[in-house]
Motif scaffolding. Sequence first.
Motif, PDB file in Angstrom:
ATOM      1  N   GLY A   1       0.811  -1.231   0.000  1.00 40.71           N
ATOM      2  CA  GLY A   1       0.000   0.000   0.000  1.00 40.71           C
ATOM      3  C   GLY A   1       0.834   1.266   0.000  1.00 40.71           C
ATOM      4  O   GLY A   1       0.345   2.339   0.348  1.00 40.71           O
TER       5      GLY A   1
ATOM      6  N   GLU B   1       8.991   6.885  -2.828  1.00 38.11           N
ATOM      7  CA  GLU B   1       8.493   5.520  -2.677  1.00 38.11           C
ATOM      8  C   GLU B   1       9.514   4.559  -3.247  1.00 38.11           C
ATOM      9  O   GLU B   1      10.000   4.733  -4.356  1.00 38.11           O
TER      10      GLU B   1
ATOM     11  N   ARG C   1      -5.125   2.452   7.466  1.00 33.10           N
ATOM     12  CA  ARG C   1      -5.899   1.841   6.388  1.00 33.10           C
ATOM     13  C   ARG C   1      -5.821   2.827   5.223  1.00 33.10           C
ATOM     14  O   ARG C   1      -6.669   3.710   5.082  1.00 33.10           O
TER      15      ARG C   1
HETATM   16  N1  LIG Z   1      -7.814  -3.756   2.211  1.00 32.77           N
HETATM   17  C1  LIG Z   1      -6.931  -2.763   2.054  1.00 32.77           C
HETATM   18  N2  LIG Z   1      -6.366  -2.574   0.858  1.00 32.77           N
HETATM   19  C2  LIG Z   1      -5.469  -1.572   0.722  1.00 32.77           C
HETATM   20  C3  LIG Z   1      -5.121  -0.732   1.808  1.00 32.77           C
HETATM   21  N3  LIG Z   1      -4.189   0.150   1.372  1.00 32.77           N
HETATM   22  C4  LIG Z   1      -3.977  -0.124   0.061  1.00 32.77           C
HETATM   23  N4  LIG Z   1      -4.745  -1.158  -0.327  1.00 32.77           N
HETATM   24  C5  LIG Z   1      -4.803  -1.781  -1.667  1.00 32.77           C
HETATM   25  O1  LIG Z   1      -3.661  -2.585  -1.841  1.00 32.77           O
HETATM   26  C6  LIG Z   1      -3.283  -2.640  -3.231  1.00 32.77           C
HETATM   27  C7  LIG Z   1      -1.814  -2.291  -3.408  1.00 32.77           C
HETATM   28  O2  LIG Z   1      -1.616  -0.918  -3.096  1.00 32.77           O
HETATM   29  P1  LIG Z   1      -0.370  -0.068  -3.640  1.00 32.77           P
HETATM   30  O3  LIG Z   1      -0.491   1.264  -3.014  1.00 32.77           O
HETATM   31  O4  LIG Z   1      -0.274  -0.143  -5.112  1.00 32.77           O
HETATM   32  O5  LIG Z   1       0.834  -0.890  -2.996  1.00 32.77           O
HETATM   33  P2  LIG Z   1       2.423  -0.763  -3.279  1.00 32.77           P
HETATM   34  O6  LIG Z   1       2.786  -1.862  -4.216  1.00 32.77           O
HETATM   35  O7  LIG Z   1       3.056  -0.979  -1.944  1.00 32.77           O
HETATM   36  O8  LIG Z   1       2.680   0.597  -3.824  1.00 32.77           O
HETATM   37  C8  LIG Z   1      -4.196  -1.670  -3.936  1.00 32.77           C
HETATM   38  O9  LIG Z   1      -5.240  -2.421  -4.530  1.00 32.77           O
HETATM   39  C9  LIG Z   1      -4.749  -0.805  -2.814  1.00 32.77           C
HETATM   40  O10 LIG Z   1      -6.013  -0.277  -3.093  1.00 32.77           O
HETATM   41  C10 LIG Z   1      -5.747  -0.968   3.078  1.00 32.77           C
HETATM   42  O11 LIG Z   1      -5.488  -0.308   4.078  1.00 32.77           O
HETATM   43  N5  LIG Z   1      -6.631  -2.002   3.139  1.00 32.77           N
END
Ligand SMILES: Nc1nc2c(ncn2[C@@H]2O[C@H](COP(=O)(O)OP(=O)(O)O)[C@@H](O)[C@H]2O)c(=O)[nH]1
Length: 316
Positions: A55, A141, A223
């Motif tokens: 996330g 990031e 979240r």
């Molecule tokens: N259930 C849930 N999903 C989340 C949360 N935060 C992010 N996501 C979802 O997790 C997925 C990956 O998020 P992303 O920000 O692209 O992750 P990254 O790869 O770490 O940059 C996306 O589909 C987001 O919408 C959260 O607090 N709860």
Amino acid sequence: MGLVEDILAGSERSAAKLITRVENGDLEAYGALSLLFPHTGKAHIVGVTGPAGAGKSTLVGHLAVSFAERGKKVGVIATDPTSIDGKGAFLGDRVRMKGAEKRNIFIRSMAHRTYPGGTAKAAAAAAYIMEALGKDCIIIESIGAGQSEKDLFFLCDTVITLFTPDYGDEIQLLKAGLIEIGDVIVVNKSDKPGADDAVRDISVISALKAGSNGWNVPILLTRADRGEGVDGLVRTIEEHWQSLSKKEKRSTRKKLQTEAFLMALLKEEAWKVISARLVESPIFKKALRDIRSGKTDPYSAVERLLTEMEEQWTLR
Ligand SMILES: Nc1nc2c(ncn2[C@@H]2O[C@H](COP(=O)(O)OP(=O)(O)O)[C@@H](O)[C@H]2O)c(=O)[nH]1
Ligand SMILES: [Mg+2]
């Protein structure tokens, strides 16, 4: 160079142009960087790292907006290679960062190619350019894997490491390494089962490093998809920044970072110079001949080459 003046005057277009030139390894771009360098060193550089899908991009979008709402001029650099979509663009994260873009936050993705000097070097240059542009809060990031997590540390004042409640043995190892570099630890996806267990688990590991520099690493729950817990996180990031400015802690950290960055740049550039000189030199050619004819082995040859190089190229 007009580009430099334009950037110092706040032109985001010129900043974007220079970042692209740095990405392409354009030597003139490095000349511009050296003119911009005196205008850097004051911005708060915040790194967000953690496993893919934790996330990070979602959270970075919220952080950028929150800092902007607090009156900060915000720059965002994304170096996470998993953010690339099928078309080679950065669409997914851009869509999630829509709120941030609306507030005219400068966002730059650096995940779409391999850089001559590595992503960290390009990200460092982008951070300098953004600061010269007038950004006082720069969020980077980065995916937490291998060397890049350490690279991030050497670039950032505050490192946030992100975890989620769902992890296995593999993540445990990654976690230990990531916890090591984090100034703030975030367990994201608080809506998933096991979030409290994850916080408890991580606090056991991080207790080992707590208080080492007068800063107890906080562990926060968020979240990110709903922006929950972001305000608390922003406050904690600000607190860490304030704690850094006390007792010259920031200058100590900066000193370490400068040395590490200089060594990293030097390692690459020095090797280019040395290897180019070496392959043309009689001592190298002789070593090659001797190995081929069985007169010596590669290990002894390296030892002898180093001795001869030291004798001939003594640093003054
Ligand atoms: N259930 C849930 N999903 C989340 C949360 N935060 C992010 N996501 C979802 O997790 C997925 C990956 O998020 P992303 O920000 O692209 O992750 P990254 O790869 O770490 O940059 C996306 O589909 C987001 O919408 C959260 O607090 N709860
Ligand atoms: Mg991402």
